[in-house]
Scaffold this motif. Sequence first.
Motif, PDB file in Angstrom:
ATOM      1  N   ALA A 106      -3.994  -3.238  -3.059  1.00 33.92           N
ATOM      2  CA  ALA A 106      -3.377  -2.414  -2.014  1.00 33.92           C
ATOM      3  C   ALA A 106      -3.273  -0.961  -2.483  1.00 33.92           C
ATOM      4  O   ALA A 106      -3.489  -0.030  -1.694  1.00 33.92           O
ATOM      5  N   ALA A 107      -2.962  -0.769  -3.773  1.00 35.67           N
ATOM      6  CA  ALA A 107      -2.852   0.590  -4.315  1.00 35.67           C
ATOM      7  C   ALA A 107      -4.217   1.282  -4.304  1.00 35.67           C
ATOM      8  O   ALA A 107      -4.330   2.464  -3.968  1.00 35.67           O
ATOM      9  N   ALA A 108      -5.261   0.531  -4.637  1.00 36.07           N
ATOM     10  CA  ALA A 108      -6.612   1.104  -4.606  1.00 36.07           C
ATOM     11  C   ALA A 108      -6.968   1.522  -3.180  1.00 36.07           C
ATOM     12  O   ALA A 108      -7.584   2.569  -2.949  1.00 36.07           O
ATOM     13  N   GLU A 160      -9.762  -7.583  -9.595  1.00 27.98           N
ATOM     14  CA  GLU A 160     -10.480  -6.522 -10.299  1.00 27.98           C
ATOM     15  C   GLU A 160     -11.751  -6.128  -9.541  1.00 27.98           C
ATOM     16  O   GLU A 160     -12.059  -4.949  -9.390  1.00 27.98           O
ATOM     17  N   SER A 169       2.893   2.065  -3.187  1.00 25.50           N
ATOM     18  CA  SER A 169       2.075   2.550  -4.304  1.00 25.50           C
ATOM     19  C   SER A 169       1.907   4.063  -4.239  1.00 25.50           C
ATOM     20  O   SER A 169       1.566   4.687  -5.233  1.00 25.50           O
ATOM     21  N   SER A 173      -1.949 -13.012 -10.692  1.00 25.06           N
ATOM     22  CA  SER A 173      -2.514 -13.089  -9.334  1.00 25.06           C
ATOM     23  C   SER A 173      -1.653 -12.287  -8.373  1.00 25.06           C
ATOM     24  O   SER A 173      -2.168 -11.534  -7.544  1.00 25.06           O
ATOM     25  N   LEU A 174      -0.342 -12.465  -8.492  1.00 23.12           N
ATOM     26  CA  LEU A 174       0.575 -11.760  -7.604  1.00 23.12           C
ATOM     27  C   LEU A 174       0.350 -10.250  -7.706  1.00 23.12           C
ATOM     28  O   LEU A 174       0.281  -9.548  -6.689  1.00 23.12           O
ATOM     29  N   MET A 175       0.197  -9.770  -8.929  1.00 28.09           N
ATOM     30  CA  MET A 175       0.056  -8.329  -9.124  1.00 28.09           C
ATOM     31  C   MET A 175      -1.295  -7.801  -8.632  1.00 28.09           C
ATOM     32  O   MET A 175      -1.460  -6.599  -8.429  1.00 28.09           O
ATOM     33  N   GLN A 176      -2.267  -8.690  -8.444  1.00 22.01           N
ATOM     34  CA  GLN A 176      -3.539  -8.236  -7.862  1.00 22.01           C
ATOM     35  C   GLN A 176      -3.324  -7.779  -6.423  1.00 22.01           C
ATOM     36  O   GLN A 176      -4.062  -6.946  -5.903  1.00 22.01           O
ATOM     37  N   MET A 177      -2.319  -8.337  -5.770  1.00 24.48           N
ATOM     38  CA  MET A 177      -1.995  -7.888  -4.410  1.00 24.48           C
ATOM     39  C   MET A 177      -1.606  -6.420  -4.429  1.00 24.48           C
ATOM     40  O   MET A 177      -2.064  -5.621  -3.612  1.00 24.48           O
ATOM     41  N   ALA A 178      -0.749  -6.047  -5.392  1.00 23.24           N
ATOM     42  CA  ALA A 178      -0.311  -4.655  -5.505  1.00 23.24           C
ATOM     43  C   ALA A 178      -1.474  -3.767  -5.936  1.00 23.24           C
ATOM     44  O   ALA A 178      -1.655  -2.660  -5.422  1.00 23.24           O
ATOM     45  N   LYS A 179      -2.269  -4.271  -6.870  1.00 27.49           N
ATOM     46  CA  LYS A 179      -3.382  -3.480  -7.407  1.00 27.49           C
ATOM     47  C   LYS A 179      -4.403  -3.148  -6.320  1.00 27.49           C
ATOM     48  O   LYS A 179      -4.807  -1.995  -6.172  1.00 27.49           O
ATOM     49  N   ARG A 183       0.834  -1.206   0.000  1.00 25.79           N
ATOM     50  CA  ARG A 183       0.000   0.000   0.000  1.00 25.79           C
ATOM     51  C   ARG A 183       0.872   1.261   0.000  1.00 25.79           C
ATOM     52  O   ARG A 183       0.640   2.173  -0.770  1.00 25.79           O
ATOM     53  N   ALA A 236      -4.871   2.463  -0.941  1.00 25.01           N
ATOM     54  CA  ALA A 236      -4.094   3.662  -0.595  1.00 25.01           C
ATOM     55  C   ALA A 236      -4.880   4.908  -1.001  1.00 25.01           C
ATOM     56  O   ALA A 236      -4.985   5.876  -0.252  1.00 25.01           O
ATOM     57  N   SER A 279      -2.298  -8.713   1.512  1.00 23.15           N
ATOM     58  CA  SER A 279      -2.641  -7.502   0.753  1.00 23.15           C
ATOM     59  C   SER A 279      -3.860  -6.861   1.401  1.00 23.15           C
ATOM     60  O   SER A 279      -3.773  -6.402   2.544  1.00 23.15           O
ATOM     61  N   THR A 335     -10.911  -4.206  -6.453  1.00 27.56           N
ATOM     62  CA  THR A 335     -10.485  -2.855  -6.829  1.00 27.56           C
ATOM     63  C   THR A 335     -11.675  -1.991  -7.219  1.00 27.56           C
ATOM     64  O   THR A 335     -11.796  -0.843  -6.799  1.00 27.56           O
ATOM     65  N   TYR A 360       0.079   4.172 -10.122  1.00 29.40           N
ATOM     66  CA  TYR A 360      -1.239   3.584  -9.866  1.00 29.40           C
ATOM     67  C   TYR A 360      -1.815   3.001 -11.161  1.00 29.40           C
ATOM     68  O   TYR A 360      -2.260   1.853 -11.183  1.00 29.40           O
TER      69      TYR A 360
END
Lengths: 320, 289
Positions: free
Chosen positions: B191-193, B150, A185, B183-189, A182, B195, B219, B153, A308
């Motif tokens: 978490a970024a949402a 998705e 990002s 799948s791994l990148m969904q963790m970042a996605k 988090r 944020a 995540s 998010t 993002y």
Amino acid sequence: MSAIQHLPFEQPVTDLDRQIEQLEQSPTAEALREELDQLRRSRDALLARLYTGLTPWDVVRVARHPGRPQTADYVRLMCRDFRELHGDRHFGDDPAILCGFARIGPHKVMLIGHRKGTTTAEKIACHFGCAHPEGYRKALLKMRLAEKFGLPIVTLIDTPGAYPGLKAEERGQAEAIALNLREMSRLRVPVVSCVIGEGGSGGALGIGVGDRVAMLSNAWYSVISPEGCAAILWKEANDRTNAQAAASLSLTAGDNLRHGLIDAVIEEPVGGAHRHPEETAARLQHWLVEQLSDLKRHPPQTLVRLRYDKYRRIGAFGTG
Amino acid sequence: MTTDVTTEKNLARTWADVPEIAARHRRAIPEGLWIQCPSCAASLFRRATENNLWVCPECDHHFRLSAAQRVRQLVDPGSFEEIDEAITPADPLTFTDLKPYQQRLEAARRATGRRDAIISGVGFVKGRRAVLAVMDFTFLGGSMGSVVGEKITRAVELAEAKNLPLIIVSASGGARMMESGYSLMQMAKTAAALARFDDAGGLYISVLTDPTTGGVTASFAMLGDVILAEKNALIGFAGPRVIAQTIRQALPAGFQRAEFLRDTGFVDRVVHRRDLRSEIGSIIDYAGR
């Protein structure tokens, strides 16, 4: 006995390597230069051929080669004036993650990378590159320090995965990684990452949310290790199922690039990074400097938005 | 508390309360008039257990729920509108293990009537409007691939756009292996949402249920402003078997259970299922807008 440790698929070059080494060490090496060059050329040609036909499981083996350069090697080979910064100021100092100020080319950066260790004692202290929560928290603390003073962040990823142990769970392994995802990002400074060896799942991503992410050409990056995947989906991990899992997981640099999960592949010299640490470091440095110079153009809010958008787009699904 | 129980009983009446979900509902719990509690082995009358929110009246064991059951238990009757139903899994890696991923997806679809391991939508919880995303452990172990990432998010983005509290109920074995890097990148996605949602001042209540492990815990599940966990739920990063192998010894009793996470400082409150609605309502009253 050859000084180079040969992987199973490298067996065809074993003899050539031994001959070359013997000649190099002989007192008449100077006189035999032509012969030596000839041998080296044949060896390199053979290596080039072997390395173009690598299976994904072979790549995993190269990524784990005991002689493969690690974060500490790249610090030595491509950074100046490195100042290590220890500790998470809460629990302790996890040696499995190395942090510090560094100069790379014209850039002052915060460098963060997994540390696997080289001596047995070091490997044990670093849990073979598997960080504990305090490692991820140390990384975040140093990233925030970098952010405060406008330093870009460079992360080098090389871990089989975050440490799966009792103490790691007690101290919140999942929370530590989640928080890093988090917070990374929305860091207001450039973040540039490279998978230099193993990119094992959340433990890799925990320092790997970047504006630009590359992989060295013989690194792997995936949601789970081939052995972990084989144990679950094939019900047992052995050489055959590991190889099948490695192929299915699309874990090579080329696969990850093709699927848009990373931004670049940095080609290792013929025979892999372990045969040419200096040249690999030079190539890595070149790429890092290029990205850092480019990312400096963006004001912080643009950087955060672009980062993002980059992750927001990742996903493969139907809508009907 | 008495009024709560009455409300829950009213809630649990029939599937017709939430018709769009009822149509696709399949049971996560074995068929039959009588079922056995997996914890205390008591023989339980199915209907009575269902009316008790799928909690064993003998030992308080919380049965695992499908996402549809969970939604029905959480929201005010008839108030749930599902979103993003049309998002379906793809097979970007043409993944095959002992079976092709496509076949596994098809089997999971047939068994659960769902397209993937999540239901999201907008509904009311005790009169408070909120965006809900509920994971379904019965669909490929609740694993997170592109669809789960998705939909989570989009749920976060909707909560931000509508200025609503966000509730995510997790039940997952972690990231889905068959979509590997995606799948791994969904963790970042996700978490970024979160944020962004955090920057916007949104309230996110994370509810951890049995089991929540791996890439989901690492995540969005651990990023709640308030984190609730159902009694005795297994919550962790690595699975207990992997840890036992690593340390080569038996794990202590209660390790990685909800109460353990509360005691080690990673969960705000451990809740009994019958109190979940009122807990959420109360938190929204304190922190929501």
